[in-house]
Design an enzyme around this catalytic site. Structure first.
Site, PDB file in Angstrom:
ATOM      1  N   GLU A 109      55.750 107.904  19.055  1.00 16.34           N
ATOM      2  CA  GLU A 109      55.175 106.869  18.199  1.00 16.34           C
ATOM      3  C   GLU A 109      53.737 107.172  17.795  1.00 16.34           C
ATOM      4  OE1 GLU A 109      56.535 103.773  17.160  1.00 16.34           O
ATOM      5  OE2 GLU A 109      58.484 104.520  17.827  1.00 16.34           O
ATOM      6  N   ASP A 113      57.573 101.829   6.072  1.00 16.79           N
ATOM      7  CA  ASP A 113      59.000 101.709   6.396  1.00 16.79           C
ATOM      8  C   ASP A 113      59.580 100.356   6.013  1.00 16.79           C
ATOM      9  OD1 ASP A 113      57.752 100.118   8.255  1.00 16.79           O
ATOM     10  OD2 ASP A 113      58.769 100.975  10.010  1.00 16.79           O
ATOM     11  N   THR A 135      52.625  98.049  11.442  1.00 16.55           N
ATOM     12  CA  THR A 135      53.143  98.479  12.735  1.00 16.55           C
ATOM     13  C   THR A 135      51.947  98.606  13.661  1.00 16.55           C
ATOM     14  OG1 THR A 135      55.026  99.658  11.785  1.00 16.55           O
ATOM     15  CG2 THR A 135      54.325 100.324  13.977  1.00 16.55           C
TER      16      THR A 135
END
Length: 286
Positions: free
Chosen positions: A70, A88, A93
């Site tokens: 990640e 995305d 995020t």
């Protein structure tokens, strides 16, 4: 149990069966003494049950593995402050497992943080987070929200809230399911990594759907299947799900990480571990 006489013409019915007894005494015969087949079965059973991701050392390994994929770093605790839009479709995020403004888990996190510490730097953004939930919108958030996230990330209360939401939404459900499926630490991690990326839903590209696809091709150990065979089926299903999204089409966290451990027979996820994600090498020593 040895059934020698039927009480009816319909055969036998067994409703409950339990076995009680003590563990073999020290010095009991080694499985090999009973022959190679018994030894192989004992070894297989041991490999299948080795390791538990809830062990603090194994959990630390799991956190580092996820962080390597990640955040390109083993230092997962440095990721409390991480936040960006990776394009995305899930909005921002952020944090140690990629809580997203578009999927509800980031909203849940900030609500928990605000319950524990009203007036925190992110509390004023709750109305905006509720409005953008389910979309990739930044409306009402933007640079001010990003700055507030960085400020909050230094707060131990916010860090603990991230830990707790990670466990509640992702770690505990996935590990519990893996245990029910008869999987050891590697399988538990494969489930955890999948639920972090794909979410806990049941559609074909969420964790539940990936697991369902795998079970169409192989039985879980709890169903009497071989653990390695099932995990290969799960990783195949996981890779196929990743390839449906441009933002996740680099499948190295499966190909050059989890599959490497599986091919090495490391069902217990025991260090030393060496792997690559996105071409970068990582090692966790013994």
């Amino acid at each position: 149990m040895n059934a020698t006489k039927r009480g009816t013409s319909y055969g036998y019915s067994l409703y409950n069966f339990e076995v009680y007894g003590k563990a073999p005494a020290t010095g009991a015969a080694h499985p090999a003494a009973a022959g190679p087949k018994a030894a192989a079965l004992a070894a297989s059973a041991g490999a299948a049950s080795t390791g538990d991701l809830t062990d603090p050392k194994k959990k630390e390994i799991a956190m580092e593995l996820v962080s390597s994929a990640e955040n390109s770093s083993l230092d997962w605790k440095a990721q409390y402050t991480y936040i960006e839009d990776i394009g995305d479709g899930r909005g921002y995020t952020a944090g140690i497992v990629g809580f997203c403004s578009g999927t509800g888990d980031l909203l849940d996190l900030v609500e928990l943080y605000t319950q524990r510490e009203p007036g925190n730097p992110l509390a004023s953004y709750l109305p905006a987070l509720r409005k953008v939930n389910g979309s990739d919108s930044h409306t009402g958030l933007g640079s001010g929200f990003v700055s507030a996230w960085h400020t909050a990330a230094a707060d131990p209360v916010f860090q603990q809230a991230q830990n707790d939401e990670r466990d509640r939404v992702y770690f505990t459900p996935s590990v519990d399911q893996a245990k029910q499926d008869g999987l050891g630490a590697l399988g538990q991690f494969a489930y955890y990594d999948a639920i972090v990326m794909h979410g806990p839903g049941s559609d074909p590209v969420s964790f539940g759907g990936i697991r369902a696809t795998a079970m169409q091709h192989a039985r879980t150990p709890a169903q009497g299947g071989d653990e390695t065979t099932y995990l290969n089926a799960f990783l195949d299903a996981r890779k196929a799900a990743m390839l449906t999204e441009a933002a996740h089409d680099d499948t190295s966290r499966v190909d050059t990480e989890q599959r490497v451990f599986l091919d090495n027979g490391n069902l217990g996820l025991n260090p030393p571990l060496s792997w690559k994600t996105y071409g970068d090498p990582y090692t966790i020593p013994e």
